[in-house]
Write an enzyme that holds these catalytic residues in place. Structure first.
Site, PDB file in Angstrom:
ATOM      1  N   GLY A 143     -10.207  -1.744  -8.140  1.00 38.93           N
ATOM      2  CA  GLY A 143      -9.073  -2.118  -6.720  1.00 38.93           C
ATOM      3  C   GLY A 143      -9.039  -2.522  -4.990  1.00 38.93           C
ATOM      4  O   GLY A 143     -10.191  -2.798  -4.846  1.00 38.93           O
ATOM      5  N   GLY A 148      -9.581  -2.396   2.627  1.00 38.82           N
ATOM      6  CA  GLY A 148     -11.293  -2.253   1.857  1.00 38.82           C
ATOM      7  C   GLY A 148     -10.703  -3.042   0.679  1.00 38.82           C
ATOM      8  O   GLY A 148      -9.508  -2.443  -0.045  1.00 38.82           O
ATOM      9  N   VAL A 150     -12.211  -2.026  -2.942  1.00 33.40           N
ATOM     10  CA  VAL A 150     -13.343  -0.839  -4.212  1.00 33.40           C
ATOM     11  C   VAL A 150     -14.099  -1.510  -5.570  1.00 33.40           C
ATOM     12  O   VAL A 150     -13.274  -2.423  -6.480  1.00 33.40           O
ATOM     13  CB  VAL A 150     -12.563   0.413  -4.570  1.00 33.40           C
ATOM     14  CG1 VAL A 150     -13.302   1.071  -5.182  1.00 33.40           C
ATOM     15  CG2 VAL A 150     -11.177   1.353  -3.473  1.00 33.40           C
ATOM     16  N   ASP A 260      -2.562  11.821   4.878  1.00 30.39           N
ATOM     17  CA  ASP A 260      -1.595  11.054   3.766  1.00 30.39           C
ATOM     18  C   ASP A 260      -2.029  11.824   2.312  1.00 30.39           C
ATOM     19  O   ASP A 260      -2.002  10.522   1.740  1.00 30.39           O
ATOM     20  CB  ASP A 260      -2.496   9.638   3.533  1.00 30.39           C
ATOM     21  CG  ASP A 260      -2.140   8.405   3.235  1.00 30.39           C
ATOM     22  OD1 ASP A 260      -0.834   9.022   3.567  1.00 30.39           O
ATOM     23  OD2 ASP A 260      -2.654   7.319   2.816  1.00 30.39           O
TER      24      ASP A 260
END
Length: 444
Positions: A143, A148, A150, A260
């Site tokens: 993903g 960033g 992965v 989060d």
């Protein structure tokens, strides 16, 4: 205990010598019977010493005596039995030596594997060339997000990992420092484990344990799909997430505020055990510190506590994570986003308020529940979620109390209405709460 090869060879030689002597002894008996006599009686075993008889039968140190009982066969049988016994002992010794040697090799191999896995338990630093090797040249992409990309990787033959390559253009390295600084000290079944990291020049990466079932988001956003997990499992997942957050708030040397919490940041292993992930926005504070200061709002729209936007609602603290968890619970209950657009009304509907109004009026939640026990679970999750999203932090329960509520019975008290003025129970106009809040700045 292992037996040396020298001992095995020595035992074999001893058995061989004994057997050879008995065979030669038997041959000597036949020779004596053919050429010797003792009066009218044939010469038979047993042997006697020289000073007992004058007739020798060719064996140094032995003479034959006259007897009427045939004892030679008994001696040969006894010798054969003794030889067989020694042979069995030799076989057993050899087998034991083989098994001991094989077991020792297996033990050494098991220890080596343990040491490899133990190395992975502690966050280790890797070079960028190691990252390329672990990800097989970034072959399997899992993903991509704002911070960033992965990739799936492999540290050992049986240990898979998820490698997050951080974008150089995002931030000043704060996310990397937060992840390594917080997750490196966390050890809990409901928090994803940081296996390692890479800081090789301008290249930075984070290595996590790989969780094959992905994020919770894909299992709760489609209520009518085949991916629905069932209410019992959703309740277990909610309780486990709550325990993970409680650990972050109370179980470490310093309190860890995640900032989060949302379904996308809850990953599921092959047994659907949830693990909290993505600590890029996390902050550390002392356990006795009631509030934390922030320069800007942080988090994801729809899950950010009101006080993170405006201090008019209170100070930022660990209660901000509890608000986010409450929004997560309500999304789990409805299988939909916190805001949605209906066909009849193009304005955005604030979903948590709709849930509150249904519960307050005693109506069924009308959410895909077929059995009464499922309806009770969904109602419990909804009530706990509404307690968690109270606008003022002081009105929200601690995560310890949240865990007790989720573990307790179905008779929970409805919380105060967080969406209107005090004492009002009528439905309020639909609105999006978070977009109306003004972000303010404070100095660290």
């Amino acid at each position: 205990m292992a037996v040396s090869l020298k001992m095995v060879v020595h035992s074999f030689c001893m058995v061989f010598l004994v057997m050879t002597f008995l065979i030669e002894l038997g041959r000597g008996q036949n020779h004596c019977e053919e050429v010797q006599s003792c009066g009218r009686q044939p010469i038979r075993f047993p042997f006697r010493l020289k000073d007992r008889q004058s007739v020798s039968c060719g064996y140094p140190g032995f003479d034959l005596s006259c007897t009427q009982k045939d004892k030679s066969k008994k001696i040969v049988a006894a010798g054969a039995s003794l030889g067989a016994f020694f042979l069995v002992v030799l076989v057993l010794i050899t087998y034991r030596a083989y098994r001991s040697s094989k077991q020792e090799k297996e033990n050494q191999l098991r220890i080596e594997r343990f040491l490899e896995d133990y190395k992975a338990l502690k966050p280790s630093r890797y070079s960028y060339s190691d990252i390329k090797r672990i990800t097989n040249q970034f072959k399997d992409k899992l993903g991509q997000g704002a911070y960033g990309t992965v990739y799936k990787g492999k540290l050992t033959a049986d240990f898979f990992v998820a490698v997050k390559i951080l974008n150089n253009s995002k931030g000043n390295g704060e996310e990397f420092i937060n992840e390594v600084g917080t997750m490196g000290r966390i050890h809990h079944v409901n928090v994803v484990r940081l296996v390692g990291f890479c800081a090789d020049g301008f290249r930075r990466a984070l290595i996590y344990e790989f969780l094959p079932n992905g994020s919770l988001q894909k299992y709760i956003s489609l209520p009518d799909s085949d991916s629905f997990l069932g209410w019992k499992r959703l309740q277990d997942i909610a309780l486990s997430i709550a325990k993970g957050i409680e650990y972050l708030h109370q179980g470490c040397d310093q309190r860890i505020l995640h900032f989060d919490i949302k379904p996308h940041n809850v990953l599921l292993d092959n047994n659907f055990t949830p693990k909290i992930s993505d600590f890029g926005l996390a902050k550390l504070c002392a356990k006795d510190q009631s509030t934390v200061s922030m320069t800007t709002a942080r988090g994801t729209m729809g899950y950010i506590a009101p006080e993170v936007f405006s201090r008019n609602f209170g100070s930022v603290s660990y209660k901000s994570d509890i608000y986010s968890f409450g929004m997560l619970l309500l999304e789990m209950v409805g299988g939909r986003k916190n805001t949605d657009v209906t066909a009849d009304n193009t304005s955005e509907i604030y979903y948590p308020e709709w849930i509150y109004n249904l519960l307050e009026e005693g109506e069924d939640l009308r959410i895909h529940t077929e059995e009464e026990k499922d309806a009770k679970i969904s109602k419990k999750l909804a009530i706990v979620g509404l307690w968690c999203i109270q606008w003022h932090p002081v009105d929200r329960p601690s995560m310890k109390v949240v865990v007790q509520m989720l573990e307790g019975g179905d008779k929970l008290i409805m919380p105060p209405n967080p969406f209107g003025s005090t004492g009002s129970t009528k439905p309020r106009p639909a609105r999006r709460m978070n977009l109306e809040l003004e972000a303010i700045e404070e100095v660290e």
